[in-house]
Design a protein around this motif. Structure first.
Motif, PDB file in Angstrom:
ATOM      1  N   UNK A 172       0.833  -1.190   0.000  1.00 39.19           N
ATOM      2  CA  UNK A 172       0.000   0.000   0.000  1.00 39.19           C
ATOM      3  C   UNK A 172       0.872   1.246   0.000  1.00 39.19           C
ATOM      4  N   UNK A 173       0.585   2.174  -0.916  1.00 40.42           N
ATOM      5  CA  UNK A 173       1.307   3.436  -0.997  1.00 40.42           C
ATOM      6  C   UNK A 173       2.803   3.163  -1.197  1.00 40.42           C
ATOM      7  N   UNK A 174       3.671   3.584  -0.267  1.00 42.71           N
ATOM      8  CA  UNK A 174       5.092   3.261  -0.398  1.00 42.71           C
ATOM      9  C   UNK A 174       5.310   1.753  -0.385  1.00 42.71           C
ATOM     10  N   UNK A 175       4.458   1.029   0.341  1.00 42.51           N
ATOM     11  CA  UNK A 175       4.530  -0.427   0.324  1.00 42.51           C
ATOM     12  C   UNK A 175       4.221  -1.003  -1.045  1.00 42.51           C
ATOM     13  N   UNK A 176       3.422  -0.280  -1.854  1.00 43.16           N
ATOM     14  CA  UNK A 176       3.175  -0.700  -3.222  1.00 43.16           C
ATOM     15  C   UNK A 176       4.421  -0.589  -4.077  1.00 43.16           C
ATOM     16  N   UNK A 177       5.207   0.447  -3.831  1.00 43.63           N
ATOM     17  CA  UNK A 177       6.499   0.593  -4.509  1.00 43.63           C
ATOM     18  C   UNK A 177       7.411  -0.560  -4.132  1.00 43.63           C
ATOM     19  N   UNK A 178       7.425  -0.906  -2.851  1.00 47.17           N
ATOM     20  CA  UNK A 178       8.253  -2.018  -2.391  1.00 47.17           C
ATOM     21  C   UNK A 178       7.786  -3.334  -3.009  1.00 47.17           C
ATOM     22  N   UNK A 179       6.467  -3.508  -3.116  1.00 51.87           N
ATOM     23  CA  UNK A 179       5.938  -4.727  -3.725  1.00 51.87           C
ATOM     24  C   UNK A 179       6.410  -4.875  -5.167  1.00 51.87           C
ATOM     25  N   UNK A 180       6.335  -3.803  -5.947  1.00 52.60           N
ATOM     26  CA  UNK A 180       6.818  -3.868  -7.335  1.00 52.60           C
ATOM     27  C   UNK A 180       8.332  -4.072  -7.391  1.00 52.60           C
ATOM     28  N   UNK A 181       9.040  -3.580  -6.401  1.00 54.96           N
ATOM     29  CA  UNK A 181      10.492  -3.782  -6.364  1.00 54.96           C
ATOM     30  C   UNK A 181      10.845  -5.260  -6.298  1.00 54.96           C
ATOM     31  N   UNK A 182       9.947  -6.063  -5.740  1.00 50.97           N
ATOM     32  CA  UNK A 182      10.249  -7.491  -5.581  1.00 50.97           C
ATOM     33  C   UNK A 182      10.355  -8.205  -6.918  1.00 50.97           C
ATOM     34  N   UNK A 183       9.755  -7.658  -7.987  1.00 54.18           N
ATOM     35  CA  UNK A 183       9.905  -8.276  -9.302  1.00 54.18           C
ATOM     36  C   UNK A 183      10.847  -7.482 -10.205  1.00 54.18           C
ATOM     37  N   UNK A 184      11.065  -6.222  -9.893  1.00 49.88           N
ATOM     38  CA  UNK A 184      11.937  -5.417 -10.747  1.00 49.88           C
ATOM     39  C   UNK A 184      13.385  -5.432 -10.284  1.00 49.88           C
ATOM     40  N   UNK A 185      13.609  -5.737  -9.007  1.00 44.56           N
ATOM     41  CA  UNK A 185      14.952  -5.615  -8.462  1.00 44.56           C
ATOM     42  C   UNK A 185      15.506  -6.912  -7.887  1.00 44.56           C
ATOM     43  N   UNK A 186      14.687  -7.940  -7.752  1.00 40.59           N
ATOM     44  CA  UNK A 186      15.166  -9.222  -7.249  1.00 40.59           C
ATOM     45  C   UNK A 186      15.401 -10.185  -8.409  1.00 40.59           C
ATOM     46  N   UNK A 187      16.249 -11.191  -8.212  1.00 40.46           N
ATOM     47  CA  UNK A 187      16.458 -12.202  -9.251  1.00 40.46           C
ATOM     48  C   UNK A 187      15.150 -12.919  -9.583  1.00 40.46           C
ATOM     49  N   UNK A 188      15.023 -13.326 -10.815  1.00 41.50           N
ATOM     50  CA  UNK A 188      13.790 -13.952 -11.297  1.00 41.50           C
ATOM     51  C   UNK A 188      13.376 -15.145 -10.436  1.00 41.50           C
ATOM     52  N   UNK A 189      14.344 -15.931  -9.991  1.00 37.10           N
ATOM     53  CA  UNK A 189      14.005 -17.119  -9.213  1.00 37.10           C
ATOM     54  C   UNK A 189      13.423 -16.779  -7.835  1.00 37.10           C
ATOM     55  N   UNK A 190      13.507 -15.527  -7.436  1.00 41.16           N
ATOM     56  CA  UNK A 190      12.961 -15.110  -6.146  1.00 41.16           C
ATOM     57  C   UNK A 190      11.673 -14.304  -6.285  1.00 41.16           C
ATOM     58  N   UNK A 191      11.183 -14.139  -7.480  1.00 39.76           N
ATOM     59  CA  UNK A 191       9.980 -13.339  -7.683  1.00 39.76           C
ATOM     60  C   UNK A 191       8.772 -13.946  -6.967  1.00 39.76           C
ATOM     61  N   UNK A 192       7.859 -13.097  -6.510  1.00 38.17           N
ATOM     62  CA  UNK A 192       6.577 -13.605  -6.023  1.00 38.17           C
ATOM     63  C   UNK A 192       5.723 -14.078  -7.194  1.00 38.17           C
ATOM     64  N   UNK A 193       4.643 -14.793  -6.878  1.00 36.55           N
ATOM     65  CA  UNK A 193       3.763 -15.323  -7.925  1.00 36.55           C
ATOM     66  C   UNK A 193       2.860 -14.255  -8.511  1.00 36.55           C
ATOM     67  N   UNK A 194       2.591 -13.198  -7.756  1.00 36.73           N
ATOM     68  CA  UNK A 194       1.768 -12.086  -8.222  1.00 36.73           C
ATOM     69  C   UNK A 194       2.061 -10.886  -7.337  1.00 36.73           C
ATOM     70  N   UNK A 195       1.676  -9.696  -7.818  1.00 36.21           N
ATOM     71  CA  UNK A 195       1.968  -8.454  -7.100  1.00 36.21           C
ATOM     72  C   UNK A 195       0.704  -7.592  -7.076  1.00 36.21           C
TER      73      UNK A 195
END
Length: 271
Positions: free
Chosen positions: A129-152
């Motif tokens: 939520x809000x800044x947490x939404x930025x952090x959520x998107x960071x999990x797929x844009x900034x982490x290695x593919x093998x660590x991505x969540x299943x959805x954001x």
């Protein structure tokens, strides 16, 4: 890394794996069943603090009632002293990438503890939520593919770190006083500029009358997801403002529909 047991407060303490030991708290809200999907919840707060009620506890309770286990994460933020002073001009304090490291470890710990907590390790998403939404998107844009969540799921998210739509308080909270105008860093952390190929499904929602985070943030993300052919749904409500989370009273009746819309979307992508 071993999963530490629940402490008496009902929270999970995990080690972030950084050079200095740092305990990060996750509060679990477990859905019944042996293979429930799960969501790591990142409350907002401009990267300075957390809304642990409307964007934390209430979200966890709502998700678990709908068959989705939730782990509400208290990731590192700058905290109030850094908001009222500029001590991070001289001292590091908490700043990027601390929050992302905490989310990264949270994903690892939840996956490792999937059997213990009765969740499906291949169906773990991130909602912010809000800044947490930025952090959520960071999990797929900034982490290695093998660590991505299943959805954001970014809800009224902060997206860009550059003008003209930047939420300046979140930028300062994330980067620190000494780096908030570093163009290269701001560009690298603008989520609309780095959507990866193969990005997992994304559910985005915000309101056009948002008085805190410029509503164009979510539009920028929607455009980037569309351009990169990412399966996603974007809902923009006319009214509701900001910070309504999973509340039954905050915002408007219109924006509070997002919870039902998310559950429908989640069931569609889970077929």
């Amino acid at each position: 890394m071993a999963l530490l047991p629940l402490c008496s407060s009902g929270q999970i303490n995990i080690w972030s794996g950084t050079a200095v030991r740092h305990d990060v708290e996750m509060t679990p809200y477990l859905a019944p069943g042996p293979h429930a999907p799960a969501v790591i919840v990142c409350p907002g707060g401009s990267y300075f603090w957390h809304d642990m009620d409307g964007e934390g506890r209430q979200v966890g309770e709502w998700l678990s009632r709908n068959g989705i286990s939730a782990f509400v994460l208290r990731y590192r933020t700058a905290y109030v002293p850094a908001f009222v002073t500029h001590y991070r001009l001289l001292f590091r304090g908490n700043r990027y990438p601390d929050c992302l490291n905490d989310l990264r470890q949270a994903l690892r710990i939840v996956r490792q503890g999937a059997g213990k907590y009765g969740i499906n390790p291949s169906r773990i998403g991130v909602m912010g939520f809000s800044a947490g939404g930025h952090l959520a998107m960071s999990s797929v844009e900034l982490l290695p593919r093998e660590e991505w969540p299943a959805f954001v799921v970014p809800v009224y998210p902060v997206v860009t770190m550059t003008a003209p739509c930047v939420h300046k308080r979140s930028r300062r909270g994330l980067l620190g006083d000494s780096r908030e105008h570093n163009r290269r860093l701001c560009d690298s952390l603008s989520m609309e500029k780095h959507v990866p190929a193969g990005c997992p499904p994304v559910f985005v929602v915000n309101c056009k009358d948002d008085p805190i985070v410029n509503y164009h943030n979510a539009e920028l993300l929607d455009s980037a997801l569309t351009a990169n052919h990412v399966p996603h749904r974007y809902i923009q409500y006319a009214t509701g403002g900001h910070g309504f989370g999973a509340s039954q009273t905050k915002g408007t009746a219109e924006c509070r529909q997002w919870k039902d819309e998310f559950i429908r979307w989640f069931r569609e992508i889970s077929r």
